[in-house]
Design a protein around this motif. Structure first.
Motif, PDB file in Angstrom:
ATOM      1  N   SER A   1       0.833  -1.208   0.000  1.00  0.00           N
ATOM      2  CA  SER A   1       0.000   0.000   0.000  1.00  0.00           C
ATOM      3  C   SER A   1       0.865   1.255   0.000  1.00  0.00           C
ATOM      4  O   SER A   1       0.538   2.251  -0.663  1.00  0.00           O
ATOM      5  CB  SER A   1      -0.936  -0.003   1.215  1.00  0.00           C
ATOM      6  OG  SER A   1      -1.895  -1.032   1.117  1.00  0.00           O
TER       7      SER A   1
ATOM      8  N   LEU B   1      -1.263  -1.522  -3.885  1.00  0.00           N
ATOM      9  CA  LEU B   1      -2.457  -2.137  -3.303  1.00  0.00           C
ATOM     10  C   LEU B   1      -3.282  -1.062  -2.601  1.00  0.00           C
ATOM     11  O   LEU B   1      -2.735  -0.295  -1.796  1.00  0.00           O
ATOM     12  CB  LEU B   1      -2.050  -3.226  -2.288  1.00  0.00           C
ATOM     13  CG  LEU B   1      -3.168  -4.095  -1.719  1.00  0.00           C
ATOM     14  CD1 LEU B   1      -3.771  -4.978  -2.816  1.00  0.00           C
ATOM     15  CD2 LEU B   1      -2.623  -4.957  -0.583  1.00  0.00           C
ATOM     16  N   PRO B   2      -4.577  -0.964  -2.884  1.00  0.00           N
ATOM     17  CA  PRO B   2      -5.420   0.038  -2.217  1.00  0.00           C
ATOM     18  C   PRO B   2      -5.390  -0.120  -0.697  1.00  0.00           C
ATOM     19  O   PRO B   2      -5.409  -1.243  -0.177  1.00  0.00           O
ATOM     20  CB  PRO B   2      -6.817  -0.238  -2.782  1.00  0.00           C
ATOM     21  CG  PRO B   2      -6.573  -0.926  -4.085  1.00  0.00           C
ATOM     22  CD  PRO B   2      -5.336  -1.749  -3.888  1.00  0.00           C
ATOM     23  N   TRP B   3      -5.404   1.015   0.002  1.00  0.00           N
ATOM     24  CA  TRP B   3      -5.333   0.976   1.448  1.00  0.00           C
ATOM     25  C   TRP B   3      -6.566   0.321   2.071  1.00  0.00           C
ATOM     26  O   TRP B   3      -6.486  -0.264   3.150  1.00  0.00           O
ATOM     27  CB  TRP B   3      -5.152   2.386   2.012  1.00  0.00           C
ATOM     28  CG  TRP B   3      -3.723   2.841   2.036  1.00  0.00           C
ATOM     29  CD1 TRP B   3      -3.121   3.717   1.188  1.00  0.00           C
ATOM     30  CD2 TRP B   3      -2.709   2.428   2.972  1.00  0.00           C
ATOM     31  NE1 TRP B   3      -1.796   3.882   1.519  1.00  0.00           N
ATOM     32  CE2 TRP B   3      -1.520   3.098   2.613  1.00  0.00           C
ATOM     33  CE3 TRP B   3      -2.690   1.560   4.064  1.00  0.00           C
ATOM     34  CZ2 TRP B   3      -0.330   2.948   3.315  1.00  0.00           C
ATOM     35  CZ3 TRP B   3      -1.500   1.399   4.767  1.00  0.00           C
ATOM     36  CH2 TRP B   3      -0.341   2.077   4.390  1.00  0.00           C
ATOM     37  N   TRP B   4      -7.713   0.406   1.406  1.00  0.00           N
ATOM     38  CA  TRP B   4      -8.916  -0.169   2.009  1.00  0.00           C
ATOM     39  C   TRP B   4      -8.807  -1.691   2.111  1.00  0.00           C
ATOM     40  O   TRP B   4      -9.334  -2.290   3.054  1.00  0.00           O
ATOM     41  CB  TRP B   4     -10.170   0.242   1.233  1.00  0.00           C
ATOM     42  CG  TRP B   4     -10.346  -0.397  -0.121  1.00  0.00           C
ATOM     43  CD1 TRP B   4      -9.966   0.101  -1.318  1.00  0.00           C
ATOM     44  CD2 TRP B   4     -10.973  -1.663  -0.391  1.00  0.00           C
ATOM     45  NE1 TRP B   4     -10.285  -0.762  -2.333  1.00  0.00           N
ATOM     46  CE2 TRP B   4     -10.919  -1.838  -1.800  1.00  0.00           C
ATOM     47  CE3 TRP B   4     -11.574  -2.646   0.386  1.00  0.00           C
ATOM     48  CZ2 TRP B   4     -11.434  -2.985  -2.423  1.00  0.00           C
ATOM     49  CZ3 TRP B   4     -12.084  -3.783  -0.232  1.00  0.00           C
ATOM     50  CH2 TRP B   4     -12.024  -3.935  -1.617  1.00  0.00           C
TER      51      TRP B   4
ATOM     52  N   THR C   1      -5.939  -3.353   2.535  1.00  0.00           N
ATOM     53  CA  THR C   1      -5.049  -3.571   3.679  1.00  0.00           C
ATOM     54  C   THR C   1      -5.796  -3.386   4.990  1.00  0.00           C
ATOM     55  O   THR C   1      -5.649  -4.189   5.927  1.00  0.00           O
ATOM     56  CB  THR C   1      -3.856  -2.597   3.610  1.00  0.00           C
ATOM     57  OG1 THR C   1      -3.085  -2.887   2.441  1.00  0.00           O
ATOM     58  CG2 THR C   1      -2.971  -2.729   4.839  1.00  0.00           C
TER      59      THR C   1
END
Length: 262
Positions: free
Chosen positions: A116, A121-124, A126
């Motif tokens: 992220s 990679l999208p933070w949501w 993670t």
């Protein structure tokens, strides 16, 4: 390999039985330096190495990303074997009970956060995965006095899906493979949420059953105390012999001090 070496079982020298499993005499005698714990420690040591490889040259070098993927793959493979070896060869230790889940969360958390940070990679995603893992860990402690939440088959599939998806994101894939890894990650997120809800349901059921069992035990303890009080007030001697029965057997009541003097 038909059994654990004597040194791995605390030097007891117990002979392997039942296809390599140690007998009950060796339970609890596992040495700290056994193969299961060593694999766990290797996985812990791989976490900083994986992060350094992933961020080398700004995280944009395919070769270094491939090295990072190799470190991640080794960590995930050791995760599959250390717990199995510990249970099969009676190598369970207090260190392993604590270090194994920490190592699992550390390598996956490090991978998710690092990806992220790199913007891959999208933070949501993670956030959802880490929230679920932390929440389930806390829930296990919440119900541990009542029961242990067993690892479900869905949880194992979830772990496999997460490891596969994260590993694909570690590699710098393009084209159809990049699309495939996105959908693989969506499957992993769905399994993460669904298995998390199932763990919540199990925790609530186990806690309810545990509280009910405690109430029954407390009620039985109160009844036992009451029965003992009634028996004592009925004149039973400490040895369980009624005073009236003693008179019947001897033909006279026991003499008191005044009668003894006469």
């Amino acid at each position: 390999m038909t059994g654990a070496p004597a040194s791995a079982a605390g030097g007891s020298g117990a002979r392997p039985v039942r296809g390599g499993e140690l007998g009950t005499a060796a339970v609890g005698q596992a040495s700290l330096w056994n193969i299961a714990n060593i694999l766990t420690m290797v996985r812990l040591l791989l976490v900083p190495g994986f992060v350094m490889l992933l961020f080398h040259d700004g995280g944009d070098e395919p070769v270094w990303r491939a090295f990072a993927w190799a470190a991640f793959a080794v960590a995930m493979i050791t995760d599959l074997f250390d717990g199995h070896l510990a249970r099969r060869y009676d190598l369970v230790t207090d260190f392993g009970k604590i270090a194994d889940p920490i190592a699992d969360k550390a390598i996956m958390g490090a991978a998710l956060v690092s990806l992220s940070v790199l913007g891959d990679l999208p933070w949501w995603i993670t956030g959802v995965i880490l929230f679920r893992e932390l929440g389930i860990t806390l829930m296990r402690f919440w119900v541990i006095r009542h029961a242990v939440i067993p690892a479900s088959r869905g949880g194992k599939v979830k772990t496999l899906a997460q490891g596969t998806a994260v590993g694909m994101y570690v590699l710098m894939l393009t084209g159809p493979l990049a699309t495939l890894r996105f959908w693989m990650m969506m499957v992993a997120v769905a399994l993460t949420v669904l298995t998390g809800l199932d763990y919540v349901r199990q925790a609530l059921v186990l806690r309810r059953k545990g509280i009910a069992a405690e109430r029954v035990a407390a009620r039985e303890a109160v009844i036992a105390v009451a029965d003992a009080s009634v028996a004592e007030s009925a004149g039973e001697t400490p040895g369980g012999v009624d005073a009236g029965a003693a008179v019947t057997r001897t033909g006279a009541a026991p003499r008191g001090p005044a009668e003894a003097e006469r």
